[in-house]
Write a protein that holds these residues in place. Sequence first.
Motif, PDB file in Angstrom:
ATOM      1  N   UNK A 239       0.862  -1.177   0.000  1.00  0.00           N
ATOM      2  CA  UNK A 239       0.000   0.000   0.000  1.00  0.00           C
ATOM      3  C   UNK A 239       0.891   1.217   0.000  1.00  0.00           C
ATOM      4  N   UNK A 240       0.561   2.193  -0.782  1.00  0.00           N
ATOM      5  CA  UNK A 240       1.377   3.394  -0.820  1.00  0.00           C
ATOM      6  C   UNK A 240       1.127   4.216   0.420  1.00  0.00           C
ATOM      7  N   UNK A 241      -0.117   4.595   0.589  1.00  0.00           N
ATOM      8  CA  UNK A 241      -0.480   5.427   1.724  1.00  0.00           C
ATOM      9  C   UNK A 241      -0.158   6.867   1.410  1.00  0.00           C
ATOM     10  N   UNK A 244      -2.925  11.016  -3.199  1.00  0.00           N
ATOM     11  CA  UNK A 244      -3.981  12.004  -3.343  1.00  0.00           C
ATOM     12  C   UNK A 244      -5.165  11.332  -4.031  1.00  0.00           C
ATOM     13  N   UNK A 245      -6.367  11.454  -3.445  1.00  0.00           N
ATOM     14  CA  UNK A 245      -7.551  10.861  -4.060  1.00  0.00           C
ATOM     15  C   UNK A 245      -8.483  11.979  -4.472  1.00  0.00           C
ATOM     16  N   UNK A 246      -8.768  12.049  -5.753  1.00  0.00           N
ATOM     17  CA  UNK A 246      -9.634  13.105  -6.258  1.00  0.00           C
ATOM     18  C   UNK A 246     -11.015  12.519  -6.535  1.00  0.00           C
ATOM     19  N   UNK A 247     -12.009  13.015  -5.808  1.00  0.00           N
ATOM     20  CA  UNK A 247     -13.370  12.527  -6.047  1.00  0.00           C
ATOM     21  C   UNK A 247     -14.238  13.681  -6.483  1.00  0.00           C
TER      22      UNK A 247
ATOM     23  N   UNK B 357      -7.094  -3.894  -8.170  1.00  0.00           N
ATOM     24  CA  UNK B 357      -5.845  -4.118  -7.452  1.00  0.00           C
ATOM     25  C   UNK B 357      -5.825  -5.378  -6.626  1.00  0.00           C
ATOM     26  N   UNK B 377     -14.349   3.071  -7.886  1.00  0.00           N
ATOM     27  CA  UNK B 377     -14.470   2.664  -6.492  1.00  0.00           C
ATOM     28  C   UNK B 377     -13.321   3.268  -5.672  1.00  0.00           C
ATOM     29  N   UNK B 378     -13.680   4.261  -4.873  1.00  0.00           N
ATOM     30  CA  UNK B 378     -12.640   4.943  -4.089  1.00  0.00           C
ATOM     31  C   UNK B 378     -12.048   4.031  -3.026  1.00  0.00           C
ATOM     32  N   UNK B 379     -12.754   2.934  -2.713  1.00  0.00           N
ATOM     33  CA  UNK B 379     -12.287   2.079  -1.631  1.00  0.00           C
ATOM     34  C   UNK B 379     -11.399   0.944  -2.099  1.00  0.00           C
ATOM     35  N   UNK B 381      -8.283  -1.374  -3.530  1.00  0.00           N
ATOM     36  CA  UNK B 381      -6.892  -1.419  -3.081  1.00  0.00           C
ATOM     37  C   UNK B 381      -5.961  -0.635  -4.001  1.00  0.00           C
ATOM     38  N   UNK B 383      -6.578   2.154  -5.437  1.00  0.00           N
ATOM     39  CA  UNK B 383      -6.645   3.561  -5.041  1.00  0.00           C
ATOM     40  C   UNK B 383      -5.814   3.777  -3.770  1.00  0.00           C
ATOM     41  N   UNK B 384      -5.873   2.779  -2.891  1.00  0.00           N
ATOM     42  CA  UNK B 384      -5.075   2.904  -1.664  1.00  0.00           C
ATOM     43  C   UNK B 384      -3.581   2.915  -1.973  1.00  0.00           C
ATOM     44  N   UNK B 385      -3.206   2.185  -2.996  1.00  0.00           N
ATOM     45  CA  UNK B 385      -1.794   2.099  -3.356  1.00  0.00           C
ATOM     46  C   UNK B 385      -1.344   3.345  -4.131  1.00  0.00           C
ATOM     47  N   UNK B 386      -2.273   4.002  -4.792  1.00  0.00           N
ATOM     48  CA  UNK B 386      -1.894   5.000  -5.791  1.00  0.00           C
ATOM     49  C   UNK B 386      -1.347   6.277  -5.164  1.00  0.00           C
ATOM     50  N   UNK B 389      -5.104   9.282  -7.381  1.00  0.00           N
ATOM     51  CA  UNK B 389      -6.255   8.496  -7.821  1.00  0.00           C
ATOM     52  C   UNK B 389      -7.350   9.445  -8.273  1.00  0.00           C
ATOM     53  N   UNK B 391     -11.283   9.373  -9.028  1.00  0.00           N
ATOM     54  CA  UNK B 391     -12.476   8.545  -8.888  1.00  0.00           C
ATOM     55  C   UNK B 391     -13.490   9.033  -9.909  1.00  0.00           C
TER      56      UNK B 391
ATOM     57  N   UNK C 539     -15.052  -0.848   5.686  1.00  0.00           N
ATOM     58  CA  UNK C 539     -14.112  -0.364   4.681  1.00  0.00           C
ATOM     59  C   UNK C 539     -14.657   0.861   3.956  1.00  0.00           C
ATOM     60  N   UNK C 540     -16.003   0.914   3.874  1.00  0.00           N
ATOM     61  CA  UNK C 540     -16.617   2.074   3.215  1.00  0.00           C
ATOM     62  C   UNK C 540     -16.830   3.210   4.204  1.00  0.00           C
TER      63      UNK C 540
END
Lengths: 269, 416, 687, 646
Positions: A239-241, A244-247, B357, B377-379, B381, B383-386, B389, B391, C539-540
């Motif tokens: 996992x990167x952790x 940045x997540x763009x929604x 993923x 799906x924002x949830x 794996x 996306x978690x790795x990226x 991301x 969405x 998880x959600x």
Amino acid sequence: MRREDIKQVQGLKVAALVSVGRHPVTGRPRRADFDARAVEMGLSLVAPENMSLLHAGECSPERESALRGYLGMGIGALDVLDQPPEADIVPALEARLREMGARLVLCGARGEMGEASGLVPFLLAERLGWSLVSGLAQIESVDGDSMTVLQALPRGQRRRLKVRLPAVVTVDAAAQAARQSAYGPARRGELRRIEGEVTPDAAARDWNTAPAKKRPKRLKIVKAASARDRFKAAAAKAEGGGGQVLTGLSPQAGAEAILKLLREEGVLR
Amino acid sequence: MNDIVRRDPRSEWIARNRLHPEHDAVLARMGGGAPAAQWMGPNGVIRRDPHAVGFIGPNGIRRIDRSGAQSAGAGGAARREAAAAPARRRVDIDTPAFFIAVVADMPGGRLSAHDRDLLGLARQLADAETDGAVLLVSFGDPRETGLGEAGVDRVLNFAGEQFEGYAPELRLTALGGVERQHAPRHWLFPDSPLGGAELGRRFAARLGERPATQVWQIADGRCTGRGAAGASDITRELPRIVLALPECAEPVADTVHAAEAIAPPAALPQALRRVEDLGAVAVDPAGVALAEAEFILSAGNGIHDWDGFHQAARVLGATEGASRVAVDNGFMPRHRQVGATGTWVTARVYLSAGISGAVQHLQGIQQCDKVVAINTDAGCDMVKRADLAVIADTGEVLAALVELVEGGRKEQRNAA
Amino acid sequence: MAQFDALFQPIQIGKLTIRNRIVSTAHAEVYATDGGMTTERYIKYYEEKAKGGLGLAICGGSSVVAIDSPQSWWSSVNLSTDRIIPHFQNLADAMHKHGAKIMIQITHMGRRSRWDGENWPHLVSPSGIREPVHRATCKTIEPEEIERIIGNYAQAARRAKEGGLDGVELSAVHQHLIDQFWSPRVNHRTDEWGGSFENRMRFGMEVLKAVRAEVGRDFVVGMRICGDEFHPDGLTHEDMKQIAKYYSDTGLLDFIGVIGSGCDTHNTLANVIPNMSYPPEPFLHLAAGIKEVVSVPVIHAQNIKDPNQAQRILEGGYVDLVGMTRAHIADPHFVNKIKLGQVDQIRQCVGANYCIDRQYQGLDVLCIQNAATSREHQGLPHIIEKSTGPKRKVVVVGGGPAGMEAARVAAERGHDVTLFEKNDALGGQISLAARAPQRDQMAGITRWYQLELARLKIDLRLGVAADAATIMDLRPDIVVLAVGGHPFIEQNPHWGAEEGLVVSSWDVLAGKVAPGKNVLVYDTICEFSGMSVADYLADKGAKVEIVTDDIKPGVAIGGTTFPTYYRSLYPKEVIMTGDLMLEKVYREGDKLVALLENEYTGAKEERVVDQIVIENGVRPDEALYYELKPGARNKGQVNIEELFAMQPQSSLAEAGEGYLLFRIGDCVSQHNTHGAILDALRLCKDF
Amino acid sequence: MLDVVLPILIFAALALALAGALRRIGLWRQGRAAPVQLLAGLAAMPRRYLVDLHHVVARDKVFANTHVATGGGFVLAALLLIAVHGFGLESRVLAWALLAATAVMFVGALRVAARRKDPPARLSRGPWMRLPKSLFAFSVSVFLVTLPAAGVLPAGFGGWALAAVLALVVAWGLGEMFFGMTWGGPMKHAFAGALHLAFHRRPERFGGGRSTGLKPLDLNDASAPLGVGKPVDFTWNQLLGFDACVQCGRCEAMCPAFAAGQPLNPKKLIQDMVVGLAGGTDAAYAGSPYPGMPVGEHGGDVHSPIVLREGRALVDADTLWSCTTCRACVEECPMMIEHVDAIVDMRRHLTMEHGNTPNKGGEVLENLAATDNPGGFDPASRMNWAADLDLPLISARGSAEVLLWLGDGAFDMRNQRTLRALVKVLRAAKVDFAVLGNDELDSGDVARRLGDEATFQSLAARNIATLAQYRFEHIVTCDPHSFHVLKNEYPALGGHYDVSHHSTYISQLMAAGRLALGQWSGGKVTYHDPCYLGRYNGEYEAPRNALKGIGIKVVEMERSGFRSRCCGGGGGAPITDIPGKQRIPDMRMAEINATGADIVAVGCPQCTAMLEGVVGERAEVLDIAELVAAQLAAAPAQRVKEEVTA
């Protein structure tokens, strides 16, 4: 590219340095792969008559048949500078190259026997005061005092360079594979032995040489001192952790964000 | 904001009196402090919120005191610190006794894994005696922020456009300047086709030093390198100049160093420029092996418009990859499968489109520098790795990317 | 170079040549009967792997050398008696006939067992420290006992040799007696058997010497060790390297097997057989580290399931042989399929750990997706032969595991098969299971069927809810109903399913219902689905409490799987509450209130939440069955005597007009994936 | 008038024919010397013609009779004509005989004419179309002019006008038949063909013999050309052989490369060689071209290169590399021309002088030199496949009854199944066998077919040296290519062995009752004859007997036995991979599928690979060894281990 497609360069004298190779599976002597590619590159520029082959080293019968592999590419003769195995071949090569008057010296990036450090072209270029370029994929054109070449970069990429002549260039796996070596020309071709001065390679005398030890590529480095952390480092998935997540963006806005990253990383050409 | 505090003394009183039957309900209503874990419901049945049990104690760890003697208030100020990474030991070398110079490749301005291994090696050599310092010599625009963590004491950067691209002669002159100014005890170069292999050999030839090449081990003042095209190991005295292979040493992990910039030599002699860089040449990304591709666009289950995907790969100049599902479903050939059960990839940018993923897939992209995910799906794996991301609908984003890039190119052409 | 050349490079172990690099490593099969003898089922199970091209099998995980190490809990092999020798001869012949080699793991388990059965032994261990996983107490072993057990090892090895096996593997892993002596965690002795490194090594060394003295130089003797115990007071990787080198340097060992992780807590035990939540080959670095320091071949297993992966590992030179044990449980013909160029036809292990989780409950090892495994002795086939009888029109309704298997088997028999599935994709409940975090690999089961059904060119009709008319239009000879069922949330009317107060776990996992913010999951089944839906919701971002009227949520999940659920649920602060029954649900404003009653006290309490998810199992869908039943020649009846005996249904041979009707899987009554696939295979293999 | 004119005409024609003959002989003699027994050859010629050649021609019964009538009639008529009209021998008997001969010839000519009315594509047209007319001219005119001599008509009948007309027609006939025979024309085949039979380079073929091994180059003679680069590099009797071609196109009809649309037509190739020998272009060629290549663009002469690196010469390299060396053309040629020899001779030049073996050719040859196997595999891994079989090594025992030659199929997973099956059969029959193990090298087959005689001879010499160390009675192999090379090509280099294909050996084991076999209960089976087993070695029966032995009734394909069609895998064709319109194995599989067979039995690793490479619906491909092994009665479990340690 077919070799017939390349215009032959008039009046250019080309030399290729060749060595005795070693087949990676059986260890049998052969023409060295990179050196043979260098010869091939030379033949894409000039007719076989204008191509000189130069080898510095021993010429035992076993090695001779390997060297004849280069003659089998259609070249009439190969000059062998007779040098014992413990010699430093650079001075002899330098002297010979000065004599020959070649303007372009092609070398395999490194040999397949001995030290095979790939230093010879660099030392020659330095001593001769010539240009040097490594890792050539192709010589596109030669024009008077310079030539345009494609240099191979890692990951299959290419870069165009303009190189002043005279030059020493090195060739590796990115260059076109050598043509087949034919039995007839190999048998007929001439190995011209040239006696020359021998400079002993004093530095190499104390080296220990052994068969290569197998070295598997590194897996993961788990430095953690605590047992729990070692456990986690092994069992957790990657996992990167912190990414940045763009929604809730429009596709265009998302695309722009991606494009920005691609530009920053310089992968978009 | 209204800063007049509203108070409800009765509630406050009940909140203080934990024996009051309405104690928990009031706490729950007030919302402040610790939420109530249980209170009486309107129908006379106890209501519980098990999530509200306990509070964060003074050590940043959840604490439950069923006696009620302690509650959230006491530990309110406590911060969560447990998660913080163990601190590295800081090492400063004020007056270096000698330098171990590392000329890093730094592709894209950042240290490569190979560079880090070399710095680890340099560290070993520098730390062998007191006050040895690692000097990083770099060229061009530096973008690396973790030099100190990588073990660098001093940085000597030759900035400027003239050092970018292929400028071996100029770089050689620069290194000559460093040699005159600092006379490092050892020079380490990555023996890599990215540049170190060539620059190191040029430099050795210039200095007239016999370098050790293809070195993978240094121990006890001796080094071992590959000879005979990898078929033999040559062990010798450690020379001044060393060209080392990847994994020649482990990267620095326990210490952090100053990475203090020092000025490059002021005046460098004019370099003879016999080689001119005419720039990169476009190559067919499809011809680049997946394992070594620099930029991969990879497709998964979320791709429905396959023509659009291929077009995007073409326009972006990316090599195509795929998830196992995309391959099993017959949309992509088997040799395009990325992951532990397919090909391990090492791209600088891995753009995954519609890939959730699976763990095998994530394993196979471990060594990629930057991972970008497009997914609905924002949830998931991936996306978690990226690192980045987006969405959104994968097809739409790819289409927008294509449009942007092509539009940009058109503009460039018009401008030209 | 050939794609899988590294797999097919023979290797020498001691004096033994193994034909390829693929090993089925020691695991407890739970098949040894008659007091721990390798009888018919045991042999057939292994023989199938040999037929399938396997190089080496090391059988008999935790096979005991002495009578104070009980064998009966896991029906492991008993080497404490000469009675085993002829059984071994049968086993060895069966393996050698097909070119495979066979060894056995031998051990004394020390404290790692249960004492309350068989001979009611007082378990022994170096310092009498209790073992947590088996809740076992034990005594401190005395030097006389040590000497006796060393002798037991030697005799056991002799029996293996006399039985014609190719070697023995000494188990010094999973906290058996040898590594109990090694580990400072449990060896606190101050005599010559504890304390210093040499002293802690002594027991293992004496065992090794005694065994070697008994069997001579030509018989293979190996040792299985762990790569890092992962306990703060346990053996580290560096310790294990030192230990491995110490034994390897004696020259008495022929190979070393390496397993990552210790094993004496529930959490570490889950590492040993990593389920689908783990990355591929998670502990390879530990095995590779051991290989660096030893001079004998190294075997490593743990999440190596794919030929490409195995090739990469071997080619990279990390280890010398790869254990692909679960891979062979899922498909014993793994190796031959690679050789035949049928890599896509390999039924790949998905890491559901149905096999090992059954083992830890003392049940026989079975595969979630391959019902033929370990039923070879009953005649269930891994390779379905073409029928020599008439070609039939077979209609299968329902594309879940039962239906997919039925369609596959019928098509392999050479029949003309149509498969209806009302959803747009195959998989049935497997697709739901795969939606949960860390459970996505479940989809691998469906993926294999998809590829197989495409290869077999069956007529697949997705998105078609077949009714009687559609089915009859095809003029079927056989109709197989595998339509499954629906979530049984209407069982208690007070839950308010009809009013929409509660939703099912299927609704949530399928994405039909958006996750709430504060959710109560009520789970009466206590298996995967409840935990999965809780994990999915958390998880959600939902705040989740999972409540059961059973002892605790997930109680029916096996020993290698519940820890990985816990690892996922605890960090998300999912609350697990046992012993509360859901009485009633009612609305209060925009909230839902769940009324719960303590099973044991009757005390009531409530939860205020905004979503209530019920997992209460599956109710079969029977409407289509009853519609088709009257017209069927066999009136829908399965002859269970024939079915259970794996015999053909006699109705198949009876002449007559019209169709035969069978139903399998959850549309009869709720089973599991394995049950559904077993129903289909045993019924359809004789079509 | 005719009595005057006719002798002049006849002797003029004979003189011209003689001159032509001398010229033609001169052309042939431009070729290199060849060891030929001139007188013995001439003496044997009639028998070769009447028996061996007729045997081939007689495969087409109707045409054989036609040819007997026409050719026989002509030869008789010509002799009598010289006697009766040339020397004026006044003999009623002779005249009547002449009448009869011309009448027979006339009947033959009628048949020839009928065939030429709508000739099949394989027949060349051009001058050949006038041949029936010329035959008519000769036979009718000679018949008419002989009538007086026979006393049917009075001398001088019809006056000078008729005589003049007749004389002209006789001249035409004589021109075609006598003059044309040596100066070039359809009748050239009679002259060149007869001499070709006399001086054939493989006299062993006559009298029912078989000679298929390629002839070695003398590499120790540095002055000898390495193969054929120019027409003069052929031996004189090869050049003569080309001239014998009747352009009947039977070769073309049989050639798999031609059928697949690859640029090869054996007939055209022989005609191009004729162009090369006489000089000129191929513009006059009137048969089917090389597929995809127009006629008229190639030409050359006897001293010019046959193939140019750039541009066009006599033939293109692709033509030579299209050949699978299946020998279907040679087998079918009524003139017994040796196409394959010529092609390999020319390939030798391309490979050994130009270093121009197309596609993977160079790589394969390099692998053979470096690793002794075409795939470049580690030679030490040759026995990996058999690690669990504990095969006895002959080096450990010194001798065995049977030496099992594994071939390079040992590196191939598919062929390993065949080898395992064969081992199982041998063990079931308790055959005393052993293998060379890692000492075995590639037989040299593919190197030789690709023209690399040097690599072939190197491999062969080393194999022969290895084999010389051990005692064994037979060599058995499941690879017909190795079989052929060991049996037919090693003798010239000093290796003489009793070699059997595994199907032969298995059928012998069956006949000796050494195998307990069950009976086949599976589907329909057809059998594909491998070229190197069938046409090269005449083994058509043993494989069928082996199949019969397990109860399989072979459903024969339309092309089977000596007319079996190549799988496309011979002669290094899969390596040089010259594109065509379709793939040869696809065509072969279509023929297999046409029988409705579920299984095609094969006896060659190449065939297996080629046929299994066919995409789409196809019969299952199983080697004879696999089929037999599957029928072995279950043997009691044997403890293999003891055998190893022994």
